[in-house]
Write an enzyme that holds these catalytic residues in place. Structure first.
Site, short mmCIF file in Angstrom:
data_model
loop_
_atom_site.label_atom_id
_atom_site.label_comp_id
_atom_site.label_asym_id
_atom_site.label_seq_id
_atom_site.Cartn_x
_atom_site.Cartn_y
_atom_site.Cartn_z
N ASP A 33 -6.07 -0.01 -4.30
CA ASP A 33 -4.82 1.16 -5.08
C ASP A 33 -3.81 -0.02 -5.40
O ASP A 33 -3.06 -0.69 -5.34
CB ASP A 33 -4.36 1.10 -3.45
N ILE A 34 -3.36 0.85 -6.52
CA ILE A 34 -1.85 0.49 -7.32
C ILE A 34 -0.65 1.19 -6.64
O ILE A 34 0.11 0.57 -7.38
CB ILE A 34 -1.93 0.90 -8.45
N GLN A 96 -4.40 14.40 0.32
CA GLN A 96 -5.57 14.23 -0.46
C GLN A 96 -4.90 14.21 -2.02
O GLN A 96 -4.27 15.33 -2.04
CB GLN A 96 -6.00 14.39 -0.34
N HIS A 102 -12.75 9.49 -1.90
CA HIS A 102 -12.21 7.98 -2.26
C HIS A 102 -12.48 7.68 -0.66
O HIS A 102 -11.55 8.36 0.79
CB HIS A 102 -11.75 7.02 -2.87
P1 5GP Z 1 -4.77 10.87 -1.36
O1 5GP Z 1 -3.36 10.20 -1.68
O2 5GP Z 1 -6.18 11.36 -2.29
O3 5GP Z 1 -5.68 9.42 -0.14
O4 5GP Z 1 -5.20 8.72 -2.16
C1 5GP Z 1 -5.55 8.22 -3.44
C2 5GP Z 1 -5.08 6.69 -3.82
O5 5GP Z 1 -5.19 6.41 -5.24
C3 5GP Z 1 -3.62 7.26 -3.66
O6 5GP Z 1 -3.28 5.95 -2.65
C4 5GP Z 1 -2.82 5.94 -4.94
O7 5GP Z 1 -1.96 5.46 -4.69
C5 5GP Z 1 -4.23 5.97 -5.69
N1 5GP Z 1 -4.17 6.07 -7.53
C6 5GP Z 1 -4.06 6.70 -7.92
N2 5GP Z 1 -3.85 6.86 -8.83
C7 5GP Z 1 -4.31 5.41 -9.37
C8 5GP Z 1 -4.39 4.57 -10.30
O8 5GP Z 1 -4.70 5.00 -11.55
N3 5GP Z 1 -5.03 3.49 -10.04
C9 5GP Z 1 -5.13 2.95 -8.06
N4 5GP Z 1 -6.38 1.62 -8.60
N5 5GP Z 1 -5.34 3.56 -7.66
C10 5GP Z 1 -4.32 5.36 -7.80
#
Ligand code: 5GP
Ligand code: ZN
Length: 139
Positions: A33-34, A96, A102
């Site tokens: 995660d970045i 999300q 994911h």
């Molecule tokens: P959510 O917030 O949907 O549970 O998790 C999505 C995750 O994807 C976040 O923690 C966010 O940092 C990660 N993320 C979003 N864009 C990118 C990207 O371009 N590359 C990577 N490696 N992670 C990403």
């Protein structure tokens, strides 16, 4: 395979944008995660685009679970955190932010008081890269 041309994770699967890849097999991909909530924060996704847990097919959900186990074991072995959370969000109310199913593999430190809505704060790319290499070596 079902993809979404506007989806950031589909672009990662297609190699259109880079990632620090940890692991892949026929149907799943894991990468760092970045915006790490903690050092070593990794993601596991199905390569196919499914928005959330409600719609992801059972076989892909199972394949992701198997990969999550591998990544959690490698994170534990490589980084020796005090603990690891496996977290998965569905819908805005659950924070999300990427609508491609994911699972987060989140190393924890005693007392870090990490909350479920941890926010998106860019990490140090060099540290993330080094971390990814350490985890990969434990796979
Ligand atoms: P959510 O917030 O949907 O549970 O998790 C999505 C995750 O994807 C976040 O923690 C966010 O940092 C990660 N993320 C979003 N864009 C990118 C990207 O371009 N590359 C990577 N490696 N992670 C990403
Ligand atoms: Zn997608």
């Amino acid at each position: 395979m079902q993809t979404d041309k506007d989806c950031i994770f589909c672009k990662i699967v297609a190699g259109e944008i880079p990632c620090f890849k940890l692991y892949e097999d026929d149907s799943t991909l894991s990468f760092m995660d970045i915006n790490p909530a903690n050092e070593g924060h990794a993601l596991v996704i199905p390569k196919e685009h499914w928005r959330n847990v409600y719609v992801v097919p059972d076989d892909l959900f199972a394949a992701v679970a198997v990969s999550v186990k591998k990544i959690a074991q490698a994170v534990q072995s490589a980084l020796s955190p005090d603990g690891v959370n496996v977290v998965q969000a569905n819908g805005k109310g659950a924070a999300q932010s990427v609508e491609h199913f994911h699972v987060h593999v989140l190393p924890r430190t005693l007392g870090d008081e990490l909350k479920l809505n941890w926010g998106l704060n860019p990490g140090d790319m060099e540290r993330i890269k080094i971390c990814s290499e350490t985890i990969k070596a434990a796979l």
